[in-house]
Design an enzyme around this catalytic site. Structure first.
Site, mmCIF file in Angstrom:
data_model
loop_
_atom_site.group_PDB
_atom_site.id
_atom_site.type_symbol
_atom_site.label_atom_id
_atom_site.label_comp_id
_atom_site.label_asym_id
_atom_site.label_seq_id
_atom_site.Cartn_x
_atom_site.Cartn_y
_atom_site.Cartn_z
ATOM 1 C CB CYS A 132 24.498 62.404 28.737
ATOM 2 S SG CYS A 132 22.836 62.437 29.416
ATOM 3 N NE ARG A 134 20.588 70.435 28.102
ATOM 4 C CZ ARG A 134 19.586 70.726 27.261
ATOM 5 N NH1 ARG A 134 19.721 71.720 26.400
ATOM 6 N NH2 ARG A 134 18.459 70.037 27.278
ATOM 7 N N GLY A 197 14.735 65.968 36.847
ATOM 8 C CA GLY A 197 15.322 66.827 37.861
ATOM 9 C C GLY A 197 16.821 66.987 37.807
ATOM 10 C CD GLN A 198 21.606 63.390 36.478
ATOM 11 O OE1 GLN A 198 20.915 62.587 35.865
ATOM 12 N NE2 GLN A 198 22.855 63.140 36.809
ATOM 13 C CD GLN A 202 23.093 67.309 34.384
ATOM 14 O OE1 GLN A 202 22.248 67.815 33.654
ATOM 15 N NE2 GLN A 202 23.535 66.077 34.207
#
Length: 532
Positions: A132, A134, A197-198, A202
């Site tokens: 969301c 980049r 952290g997400q 990814q």
């Protein structure tokens, strides 16, 4: 975030921009978060990269074959050009959400995108990182300028955004700068919310999806795997993740800031989407004291699992068909789905009943890319709409503390950057090692054949084996020294420059350079494959 997974509508073949509401909503171009917190040199590099990309050199023509260009352009300079790692991208620091959402690639199409990119004349390897915040394309380009031109044109064709418009918002980084950028991304330094952290999950997912996909090969795969190592080290050895917030928690915090009273006790909350992002939103809502909410999702299974995790909270499931009815009874609406079309258009929201006078406006917090709430909804006097670009109000706090954490992380990144560059440069010696061994083997085999021929046919197998072993022993002992001086595996404490000088010297002394450059061989192979 990577097309906020929620179990919503299966991805279309490619994002259909005609179906998205792209009404102009002026979005101020801002630089926040990492672009201000990291070291000044880093900031300068990224800013220059974005500015210079507008003036990127564009050479050649798609109508001409790559091999024709070799003959008609500055061939000597071109064929000696080394392949480059490059990143061509747009992110929250360089492009507003209305541009980024047009370029978003659903995870289901990542493998297809890699194949299309590697089918371009000057792209050898590729990877896609689409979240969301980049949309970044990492490639190994056989020619830097031509590769960038081809990828930019591909992005334009995919999104419907003209190349001239893309060039205003994209950034270009090459080789060491591109590597450092991905390491910062994995470490959370380039995120809107520092240390979240997400993004590391990814980056890991890029590797998982890329396994076995032609084009996700040695250099790009090695780059992303090393980035994962960097992300883990930074989070383990620094406090960058302590007290940090995610996009989901920032969204919950932002909504709280916009309510008349900073509490969810009296607000009617609706969450649309129960995927990874939706679950995180629910988790942070509970942490902020929200004790009842409605969750709209395509299936009840995920909502039931979340309800089981938060047993002391009333979580009411509603199917997607009840979304409009549920919205009419909500004061605060969080949207976090993978839908590629808007869930709320202006006419939908106009039909909703007014909220209480105390609240004034219905609050939409849209953290999906592409956006789930049409930009024109913000024109209504009865609604306030916020998207991921509006989270700057939340993440602007505690800049000094975040700067210190970022500087600690940069020390680790620099160390790991040097390790990766040494590994990447060591790959250059591999062809020389192979060619040198093959050269020595040809001489050995030829001389053994001559020897056996002169000795006649009455020589025993035992004698033949003795001659063979002797020849192999001599060759291996002669090759041992040069091979040790060509290896860059850490077993020898030699500077990289010395190893590369040794490689060039051996190439010259034994005439190991081929008539056709490696670059031309690769392009010729690509052209032959494309014609089949």
């Amino acid at each position: 975030m990577a097309a906020a997974a929620s179990g919503f509508a299966a991805p279309l073949p490619w994002p259909n921009n005609a179906e998205r509401t792209t009404a102009a909503k002026s979005c101020s171009h801002f630089q926040i978060g990492p672009s201000r917190i990291r070291a000044p040199a880093l900031k300068t590099r990224c800013e220059i990269a974005s500015q210079n990309s507008v003036q990127a050199v564009t050479i050649g023509s798609r109508s001409s074959s790559a091999l024709e260009l070799l003959k008609t352009s500055s061939a000597d300079r071109y064929t000696k050009e080394k392949s480059s790692i490059a990143v061509i991208g747009l992110n929250v620091h360089t492009a507003p959400v209305e541009i980024r959402e047009k370029l978003a690639i659903p995870e289901a199409q990542w493998s297809q995108a890699i194949g299309e990119l590697c089918a371009l004349n000057h792209i050898e390897e590729a990877a896609v990182l689409s979240t969301c915040n980049r949309m970044e394309i990492y490639v190994v380009a056989l020619s830097q300028n031509r590769g960038v031109k081809e990828v930019t044109e591909w992005m334009s064709k995919l999104s419907g955004v003209p190349v001239s418009e893309l060039s205003k918002h994209r950034f270009l980084l090459f080789n060491k700068d591109a590597t450092q950028h991905l390491f910062e991304v994995a470490a959370g330094l380039d995120s809107l919310v520092l240390g979240e952290g997400q993004i590391l999950a990814q980056v890991k997912h890029v590797v998982k999806v890329g396994q076995g996909v032609p084009g996700f090969d040695r250099k790009i795969s090695g780059l992303f795997k090393h980035a994962i190592t960097v992300g883990k080290r930074v989070r383990t050895e620094t406090r960058i993740a302590s007290g940090s917030v995610s996009v989901s928690s920032a969204a919950v915090e932002l909504a709280l800031m916009k309510l008349p009273e900073p509490s969810y006790a009296m607000a009617r909350v609706l969450v649309i989407g129960a995927g990874k992002m939706g679950k995180l939103v629910i988790k942070h809502l509970v942490a902020k004291g929200c004790r009842d909410m409605v969750v709209v999702n395509r299936s009840e299974e995920r909502v039931a699992a979340i309800r089981e995790e938060f047993k002391d909270v009333e979580i009411i499931y509603k199917p997607l068909s009840d979304m409009q009815a549920s919205a009419s009874e909500a004061d605060v609406i969080f949207t976090c789905t993978a839908s590629e079309t808007s869930l709320f258009l202006k006419e939908h929201v106009q039909m909703l009943p007014s909220v209480s006078p105390e609240l004034g406006k219905r609050l939409f917090v849209d953290i999906s890319v592409p956006r789930n709430v049409a930009p024109c909804v913000s024109d209504l006097a009865t609604a306030s709409v916020y998207n991921v670009d509006d989270l700057k109000e939340v993440v602007a706090a505690n800049k000094e503390d975040r700067l210190q954490k970022a500087m600690e992380a940069l020390t680790i990144i620099t160390e790991e950057l040097n390790k990766f560059e040494a590994w990447k440069d060591s790959l250059e010696t591999v062809p020389t090692i192979k060619k040198f061994r093959a050269y020595a083997e040809r001489i050995r085999a030829s001389e053994v054949d001559k020897c056996l021929s002169k000795m006649g046919g009455d020589i025993s197998k035992k004698q033949q084996k003795a001659i063979y072993d002797l020849s192999m022993g001599i060759v291996n002992k002669l090759l041992h020294g040069p091979m040790q001086h060509l290896r860059c595996d850490g077993s020898e404490n030699r500077p990289l420059n010395e190893i590369l000088e040794n490689m060039n010297a051996i190439n010259r002394m034994f005439d190991l350079e081929t008539d056709i450059s490696m670059l031309e061989e690769k392009i010729r192979a690509k052209m032959e494959r494309s014609q089949k």
